[in-house]
Design an enzyme around this catalytic site. Structure first.
Site, PDB file in Angstrom:
ATOM      1  N   GLY A 508       0.964  -1.132  -0.170  1.00  0.00           N
ATOM      2  CA  GLY A 508      -0.002  -0.040   0.112  1.00  0.00           C
ATOM      3  C   GLY A 508       0.873   1.308  -0.100  1.00  0.00           C
ATOM      4  N   GLY A 511       1.127   8.279   3.594  1.00  0.00           N
ATOM      5  CA  GLY A 511       1.579   9.640   3.365  1.00  0.00           C
ATOM      6  C   GLY A 511       3.235   9.763   3.464  1.00  0.00           C
ATOM      7  N   PHE A 512       3.800   8.933   3.933  1.00  0.00           N
ATOM      8  CA  PHE A 512       5.223   8.963   3.892  1.00  0.00           C
ATOM      9  C   PHE A 512       5.776   8.078   2.849  1.00  0.00           C
ATOM     10  CE2 PHE A 512       3.836  10.296   7.990  1.00  0.00           C
ATOM     11  CZ  PHE A 512       4.667  11.231   8.408  1.00  0.00           C
ATOM     12  N   VAL A 515       4.714   1.133   1.109  1.00  0.00           N
ATOM     13  CA  VAL A 515       4.559  -0.086   2.097  1.00  0.00           C
ATOM     14  C   VAL A 515       5.157  -1.243   1.393  1.00  0.00           C
ATOM     15  CG1 VAL A 515       4.030  -1.334   4.153  1.00  0.00           C
ATOM     16  CG2 VAL A 515       3.344   1.088   3.725  1.00  0.00           C
ATOM     17  N   LYS A 529       8.479  -0.169   5.276  1.00  0.00           N
ATOM     18  CA  LYS A 529       8.116   1.240   4.847  1.00  0.00           C
ATOM     19  C   LYS A 529       9.057   2.166   4.439  1.00  0.00           C
ATOM     20  CE  LYS A 529       4.847   4.307   5.119  1.00  0.00           C
ATOM     21  NZ  LYS A 529       3.590   4.184   4.687  1.00  0.00           N
ATOM     22  N   ASP A 626      -4.295   7.657  20.079  1.00  0.00           N
ATOM     23  CA  ASP A 626      -4.778   7.710  18.724  1.00  0.00           C
ATOM     24  C   ASP A 626      -5.458   6.253  18.673  1.00  0.00           C
ATOM     25  OD1 ASP A 626      -5.998   8.418  16.448  1.00  0.00           O
ATOM     26  OD2 ASP A 626      -3.771   8.227  15.376  1.00  0.00           O
TER      27      ASP A 626
END
Ligand SMILES: *[C@@H]1O[C@H](CO)[C@@H](O)[C@H](O)[C@H]1NC(C)=O
Ligand SMILES: *[C@@H]1O[C@H](CO)[C@@H](O)[C@H](O)[C@H]1NC(C)=O
Ligand SMILES: *[C@@H]1O[C@H](CO)[C@@H](O)[C@H](O)[C@H]1NC(C)=O
Ligand SMILES: *[C@@H]1O[C@H](CO)[C@@H](O)[C@H](O)[C@H]1NC(C)=O
Ligand SMILES: *[C@@H]1O[C@H](CO)[C@@H](O)[C@H](O)[C@H]1NC(C)=O
Ligand SMILES: *[C@@H]1O[C@H](CO)[C@@H](O)[C@H](O)[C@H]1NC(C)=O
Ligand SMILES: *[C@@H]1O[C@H](CO)[C@@H](O)[C@H](O)[C@H]1NC(C)=O
Ligand SMILES: *[C@@H]1O[C@H](CO)[C@@H](O)[C@H](O)[C@H]1NC(C)=O
Ligand SMILES: *[C@@H]1O[C@H](CO)[C@@H](O)[C@H](O)[C@H]1NC(C)=O
Length: 819
Positions: A508, A511-512, A515, A529, A626
């Site tokens: 996938g 934002g960074f 992966v 990542k 979170d």
């Protein structure tokens, strides 16, 4: 006695005679004290005095309704002083209202003349002057509305005659003369209705999208009423109709500037409010100014969208949106431009837009591309053909975020903003690996790497020894007194493991960066990542926290295996989670069937234990901040692993909480004291845990939960059912088959205890684990925080001075907080 009887008799005769009459024939005036009643009995035409004013007006009122409800006033600007006046229909078919001295103070006007005119009050509430024998209206009161729109009344503009039908509020409750607020169509650009305060825009419905006006999803047609919208070269008009004609309904432009739809309740003998606009702060025109996105569920309610930034960042951060947002890279007609799709919004003001029917979206893009002053394009029509092109030529104003019920707009940006991937924004939503943590971990790795480098310079033998022994090296670091070993992988190892970062290995995109799945030589599966080279962020401030995270070891926490830094390349290596994340199962209609109750209960318990470890059992007290289904990863055996510690904060042994000016986390899971005041503690994690468990039970998202009967969110809904011992009703039907009723009830009870309003009332994770795993008697929960959707919006609205940037819907707010 006798006198009373006679009076009674007289009055019943009077009623008999008036109910029979719904027309005013020529030269038989209607005098004050008598009434005309429509044939179905719904409406009456009579002289009345609003409140205690003593002034007399001629108007149409609801007849069956016990509270005086005026829907139309003839002489709203010229009140009568006494009861000596009368309404006369002239032979020419003109209604004239005369005071006692025969002076005409109001009249209807019509240009046509007929032989035998009559005036009739229809059961729709429309007073018409027509030919005796035909339905051809010479004049009708529906063309001259005051403040009320009745079902079947067309509001709009006749383009041939310039005739405008719009609503204008009363001046006050007892004074029908023209007030400051109006509901009116604005035909400039692409037509849209406005609520105006004098000449100031107060509320904009947005353009018609084929089913409703773009603004209010709540205003879309319901089974109870439908809309008819006409826009053709001759007229633009709008009308609503009720399916059940026996229902009494009205839409009123009220004196306070609110447009209210209300329905008569025969039981309570009251008007029930059904819907109103404006309904929240985002309904106020241009709340976030140009390019600002308004979302009343967020704190603060305004944000600058992706690729945009506040024009005046200092004032913006203070909650003063007056300057709006601007493009990060301003447009220049000489440069190449591209379009970025912003989905799920309320269309910006279309008064200065240009519309063309029958133009496809591709052609529309082409048109916008070719005209330098074009800022954005869209197809306004959500039903029917895919053709229709709206082009905006000004700064985009008055935009709201609606998510799924909104529409898509394509905004022009400098091509340098977009690079080659304009789809990133969408993909962020689907990533399962911790995103925010990566920046932090990257910072750590960099620090470690630099230190190692330094060390290498001093101790060449160290690096050589490790490097030749295996592909895996260790970055060591003296953090305070403790020593940290975080394995450092070399690039070749990772490249080999991921099949040279092949597309087939890609899991996938976040934002960074992307992966990848990989397999090490020893067979261990990893998730890699690969951070894009522009994403380097994170600073020393987070170093300690990141080091803490690397030290955490628990089977319900995801494990960071190491990192890799080589030249421009920065990568983070995690243990691979074959079953993705919890939300991947919960909110997918097919996959959720794989999660039966024993698995769910196992997952709930696992998350509770992982959280307990963070809060209490680890050497450091850690608040995750979170917790949500997408941050719970699942391994082969469906063991839950809490991930994404990007926003986590740690505490000394005695501290229990803190304050922050920058609220980070995800709305829907945040506790009220945290979202509202920035207070966080282990109890704010407990709140998120409660929400998460309720989502597992109901398989519905708290945010976005909607129930036709009430306004409550998921928490409020479950609480009400719980109080009525009907909690099994919230359990997802599929889940119910495999469930153990007492475990489900216990879980629901515990989760409701976790989401209580006051942090002090919420149990600790230690008690949660105990309560879930034993038969101890459970206390009764009090009302949950963020009980209903509306109150959450209000809460969010009022704290609009909060700092920090927010991001859409399920995304975490990733702006990080300095200690
Ligand atoms: C009501 O009375 C005032 C003053 O007595 C007069 O100016 C006004 O014209 C009257 N209005 C009507 C409708 O007769
Ligand atoms: C009503 O209007 C007619 C003209 O059509 C006039 O002849 C008549 O006198 C009026 N009636 C009253 C009561 O003023
Ligand atoms: C009718 O209106 C006129 C002009 O406004 C006024 O002079 C007259 O007194 C009014 N008559 C009554 C009965 O109010
Ligand atoms: C009817 O009256 C309104 C104002 O009361 C006016 O604006 C309109 O032009 C009139 N129409 C005709 C046909 O006289
Ligand atoms: C309407 O506008 C006036 C200024 O023209 C303002 O004072 C008032 O607050 C506004 N009312 C509403 C409800 O916005
Ligand atoms: C709306 O509802 C009314 C009453 O049921 C019906 O007569 C009318 O045809 C409907 N209009 C549309 C556009 O569906
Ligand atoms: C209202 O209720 C009364 C009695 O409760 C009933 O007689 C009447 O018909 C009702 N009216 C309507 C419009 O439903
Ligand atoms: C909001 O910011 C603008 C400048 O961006 C400033 O002129 C204005 O005074 C500010 N308003 C308030 C209420 O601070
Ligand atoms: C761009 O569109 C605007 C508005 O329709 C128009 O006034 C202008 O002439 C157009 N410019 C070009 C270069 O076509």
């Amino acid at each position: 006695m006798e006198a009373i009887n006679i009076l009674f008799l007289l009055s019943s005769i009077w009623i008999l005679s008036t109910t029979a009459l719904d027309t005013i024939p020529v030269n038989q005036p209607l005098t004050d004290g008598t009434a005309i009643i429509s044939s179905g009995g719904k409406f009456k035409l009579e002289f009345f005095s609003p409140g205690a004013s003593g002034k007399r007006y001629l108007g149409i009122l609801f007849n069956e309704v016990t509270v005086q409800t005026v829907v139309w006033v003839a002489n709203r600007e010229t009140p009568l002083n006494d009861t000596s006046s009368a309404l006369n229909l002239t032979r020419q078919g003109i209604l004239t209202l005369m005071n006692g001295s025969g002076r005409v103070i109001w009249s209807s006007n019509s240009t046509r003349h007929v032989e035998n005119p009559i005036a009739q009050l229809l059961d729709s509430g429309n007073l018409v002057v027509r030919d005796d024998s035909t339905e051809n209206y010479l004049w009708q009161s529906f063309d001259y509305p005051t403040d009320t729109a009745l079902p079947g009344m067309k509001l709009g503009i006749d383009l041939k005659t310039g005739f405008r039908g719009f609503l204008r509020s009363w001046k006050s409750r007892n004074d029908p003369s023209k007030g400051e607020f109006s509901w009116v169509f604005d035909l400039r650009g692409f037509p849209q209705p406005f609520v105006m305060n004098g000449s100031i825009e107060r509320y904009r419905s947005g353009p018609w999208n084929g089913r409703g006006f773009s603004n209010s999803p709540s205003q879309l047609p319901s089974p109870d009423y439908n809309y008819t919208y006409i826009s053709d070269p001759e007229k633009v008009s709008f009308m609503y109709q009720l399916t059940d004609r026996s229902i009494l309904a009205r839409v009123v432009m009220q004196v306070n500037g609110v447009v209210q739809l209300s329905i008569w309740n025969n039981q309570t003998q009251n008007w029930d409010d059904y819907d109103s606009i404006p309904a929240n702060n985002c309904d106020i025109y241009g709340q976030c100014q140009s390019y600002g996105f308004c979302n009343s569920g967020n704190t603060p309610i305004c944000r600058c969208p992706d690729k945009f930034e506040p024009k005046d960042p200092t004032e913006w951060a203070r909650g003063n949106w007056s300057k709006g947002c601007v493009r990060k890279t301003s447009l220049n007609c000489q440069n190449e431009v591209k379009f970025l799709k912003y989905p799920g919004i309320k269309f910006p003001d279309t008064r200065f837009a240009w519309y063309s029917r029958g133009v496809t979206l591709n052609a529309c893009e082409e048109l916008c591309l070719r005209n330098c002053s074009c800022m954005a394009y869209a197809n306004p029509d959500i039903i029917g053909t895919n053709e229709g092109c709206l082009l905006w030529f000004n700064e985009l104003m008055d935009i709201r975020e609606f998510g799924a019920s909104g529409q898509d707009i394509y905004v022009k940006l400098d091509s340098s903003e977009l690079g080659n991937s304009s789809t990133k924004k969408v993909k962020i939503l689907s990533i399962s690996l911790p995103v925010a943590a990566l920046g932090l971990l990257l910072a750590l790795c960099l620090i470690l790497y630099i230190r190692r480098k330094k060390k290498d310079q001093n101790q060449q033998h160290f690096s050589k020894g490790r490097g030749t022994r295996s592909s895996e090296m260790f970055c060591t670091n003296e953090n305070k007194d403790k020593e940290l070993d975080l394995p450092l992988f070399d690039f070749e190892t990772i490249s080999h493991a991921t099949n040279n970062f092949s597309l087939s290995n890609k899991l996938g995109e976040g934002g960074f960066g992307p992966v990848y799945k990989g397999v090490l030589k020893d067979g261990q599966e990893i998730a890699v990542k690969r951070l894009s080279r522009y994403s380097a962020q994170g600073t020393d401030e987070f170093k300690n926290e990141v080091i803490f995270i690397a030290k955490l070891q628990h089977r319900n926490l995801v494990k960071l295996l190491g990192c890799c830094i080589q030249a421009e390349e920065k990568m983070l290596v995690y243990e691979y989670m074959p079953n993705n994340s919890l939300d991947w199962f919960l909110f997918d209609t097919d996959r959720r069937s794989l999660l039966d109750w024993p698995k769910c209960f196992h997952i709930i318990n696992g998350i509770a234990r992982g959280l307990l470890y963070l809060h209490q059992d680890s050497r450091l007290r850690i608040i995750h901040r979170d917790l949500k289904p997408s941050n719970v990863l699942l391994d082969t055996d469906m063991n839950p692993k809490i991930s994404d510690f990007g926003m986590a904060r740690s505490f000394g042994g005695n501290e229990t909480g803190a304050m922050t000016k920058r609220v980070v986390g995800t709305y829907g899971y945040m506790s009220p004291e945290y979202a509202g005041e920035g207070k966080f503690s282990v109890k704010s994690d407990v709140f998120s845990f409660g929400v998460l468990v309720l989502e597992i039970l109901s398989r519905k998202r708290n945010r976005g939960f909607f129930h036709p009967d009430h306004n409550h969110n998921l928490l409020g809904h479950v609480w009400i059912l719980f109080k009525e011992s009907r909690v099994m009703e919230v359990i997802d039907a599929q889940l119910r088959q495999s469930c153990n009723q007492s475990e489900v009830q216990r879980s629901a009870n515990v989760s409701l205890l976790c989401v209580q309003q006051c942090p002090e009332d919420r149990p600790s994770m230690a008690s949660v684990v105990l309560m879930l795993g034993s038969d101890v008697a459970l206390p009764l929960p009090k009302e949950p925080g963020f009980f209903n959707g509306r109150s959450q919006s209000t809460e969010a609205d009022t704290s609009s001075s909060k700092h920090g940037e927010t991001s859409v819907n399920e995304l975490s707010i990733t702006q990080l907080d300095a200690r």
